[in-house]
Design an enzyme around this catalytic site. Structure first.
Site, short mmCIF file in Angstrom:
data_model
loop_
_atom_site.label_atom_id
_atom_site.label_comp_id
_atom_site.label_asym_id
_atom_site.label_seq_id
_atom_site.Cartn_x
_atom_site.Cartn_y
_atom_site.Cartn_z
N LYS A 37 17.32 -2.96 34.23
CA LYS A 37 16.86 -2.10 35.34
C LYS A 37 18.02 -1.82 36.28
CE LYS A 37 15.24 -6.24 37.77
NZ LYS A 37 14.06 -7.10 38.02
N TYR A 267 39.62 0.81 62.40
CA TYR A 267 38.83 1.19 63.59
C TYR A 267 38.72 0.04 64.58
CZ TYR A 267 37.32 5.37 61.09
OH TYR A 267 37.29 6.56 60.43
#
Ligand SMILES: *Cc1c(COP(=O)(O)O)cnc(C)c1O
Length: 375
Positions: A37, A267
Site C-alpha cells: 500500500k 532562514y
C-alpha cells in the site's frame, strides 16, 4: 527533459527479495502477503510487488482499489487483498479487476454480490475481517457468524477465502494485548467452525506480529515495514538484524562555499559559525520529505563515508551541511539509507530524532523525488 534533478531515491530490490525470503523463513509454514500500500511505503509499488513475488510471496495487499488496479495494469496476476471496505462507487472496479475484498458489514457484502452479478463475475473472493481490539475496522466478534452466514447465502458470487484480524500492539513486546486479541480471535474461529464455516486462510500478523509473536503466524502473514528493511519499533531491532534497508534517499552537492566567523545560514540565520567554515548546499528539502525540524534535532547526512551535520533550517527545496575541504560539488549525499562505503543512517534514526516512526519517514518522501530501482 534531459537529465534528472540532483535528488533521487535508490531502491535496492535485492534487499527487498532478501527480506521477503528471510521473513518467509521466519513465518513458515505460513505464507506471506507483501503489503505494498501507499506505493509500497514510498518504494514504488510495481517493482516492489514484482520483487516480492519473485522471492516467493504468495500475494499482495493494498489499502485502495486504485492501488490494486495499478498492479493489475502492470500485468500482476497474484492475489491482491484490499485491506478494508471501500467506497460503493469503487466496488465494480474492485470486482472487475479480480481484487480480493475485505468485508465486515452486511450492506457491503450485498453490494459486492450485486456488483459481481452486474459485471457477470461468478466468483469474488472475500476475507472476513474481525475487530479483536484495535477498533479501527472489522466486524465485532459477536457478529462473525451472522456475517459468515450472509456470505454463504451469497454463493456462488462470493467465496470466503479467509478470516483475519489486525494487532494493535505487536510492536510492544511487554504488552499483553496481543495475547488478549489472539484469545478473542480464536474464540471467533471456534464459533465459525461450529456454525459450519471453515475459511481456508486465517491471518493475523503484521511485521511485528510475524517477528515477535509466533502464535500470530497462522496460514498467512501480512508484512510491510520489515520487508523494506525497517524495524517496526526499536524494541524489535534484534529481530531485524538480518534485514537490509531497501530505500536510500540521495542527492548531489550543488554548491560549496566558505563562510566567515560570525556568519549564519538559512532562514532566520538560526545556525551561527564561531569560526570560518565550509558549507555545502544539497538540493533537497521539506517539499521532498526531509522534515524542516531535522535541523535542531542533530540531523546528519553521509558524504564520502562520513557524517556531516545539517546546519540551518531545512528549506522547501534545499538544505545546508557543514563539510571539510574533501567535499566538492557533485559529491553524492546520502540523507538516509546505505552509502557506497556501507555506512548507514536508518530511517528509524530520523524517526527517533523527530518523535515518529520509520514508516512515516519513508512514506513522506514525495512523488517529486524520482525512484531508481536496482535490477
Ligand atoms: C499496513 C498493514 C499491514 C502491514 O503492517 P506492517 O507493520 O507494515 O508490517 C498489515 N495488515 C494491515 C491490516 C495493515 O493495514
Amino acid at each position: 527533459m534531459r537529465g534528472e534533478r540532483w535528488a533521487w531515491v535508490d531502491v535496492d530490490l535485492d534487499a527487498v527479495r532478501h527480506n521477503v525470503r528471510r521473513l518467509a523463513e521466519v513465518a513458515a509454514p505460513a505464507r506471506l502477503l507483501a503489503v505494498v500500500k501507499a506505493d509500497a511505503y514510498g518504494h514504488g509499488a510495481v517493482p516492489v510487488a514484482e520483487a516480492a513475488l519473485e522471492a516467493g510471496a504468495h500475494g499482495l495487499a493494498v489499502a485502495l482499489v486504485q492501488e490494486g488496479i495499478e498492479l493489475r495494469r502492470a500485468g500482476i496476476e497474484a492475489p491482491i487483498l484490499v485491506l478494508s471496505e471501500q467506497p460503493a462507487e469503487q466496488v465494480p472496479d474492485l470486482v472487475a479487476h479480480g481484487l480480493v475484498a475485505t468485508v465486515y458489514t452486511i450492506p457491503y457484502i450485498d453490494l459486492l454480490a450485486e456488483s459481481a452479478r452486474g459485471v457477470d463475475v461468478t466468483n469474488v473472493e472475500v476475507h472476513l475481517k474481525i475487530d479483536t481490539g484495535m477498533h479501527r475496522v472489522g466486524a465485532q466478534p459477536g457478529a462473525a457468524v451472522e456475517l459468515a452466514g450472509r456470505l454463504a447465502a451469497r454463493a456462488p458470487q462470493l467465496t470466503v477465502g479467509g478470516v483475519f484480524t489486525h494487532l494493535s500492539s505487536a510492536d510492544s513486546p511487554d504488552s499483553d494485548e496481543t495475547d488478549r486479541q489472539l484469545a478473542i480471535f480464536d474464540k471467533v474461529l471456534e464459533d465459525l467452525r461450529r456454525a459450519g464455516h471453515s475459511p481456508e486462510l486465517v491471518h493475523v500478523a503484521n511485521s511485528a506480529g510475524t517477528l515477535a509473536h509466533p502464535r500470530a503466524r497462522r496460514d498467512l502473514v501480512r508484512t510491510g515495514i520489515a520487508m523494506y528493511g525497517i524495524a517496526p519499533d526499536p524494541a524489535l531491532d534484534q529481530l531485524c538484524r538480518d534485514l537490509r534497508p531497501a530505500m536510500s534517499l540521495r542527492a548531489r552537492v550543488s554548491l560549496v562555499k566558505t563562510v566567515r566567523a560570525g556568519d549564519g545560514v538559512s532562514y532566520g540565520l538560526r545556525h551561527r559559525f564561531s569560526e570560518a567554515a565550509r558549507v555545502a548546499t544539497v538540493p533537497i528539502g521539506y517539499a521532498d520529505g526531509v522534515p524542516r525540524r531535522l535541523f535542531g534535532t542533530g540531523g546528519e547526512v553521509l558524504i564520502r563515508g562520513r557524517r556531516r551535520p545539517i546546519v540551518g533550517v531545512v528549506t522547501m527545496d534545499q538544505l545546508m551541511v557543514e563539510v571539510d575541504d574533501d567535499v566538492s560539488e557533485g559529491d553524492v549525499v546520502t540523507l538516509f539509507g546505505v552509502d557506497e562505503f556501507g555506512e548507514c543512517i536508518e530511517a528509524n534514526e530520523w524517526a527517533a530524532r523527530l518523535g515518529t516512526i520509520g514508516y512515516e519517514i519513508v512514506c513522506a518522501v514525495s512523488a517529486r523525488v524520482p525512484r531508481r530501482h536496482s535490477p
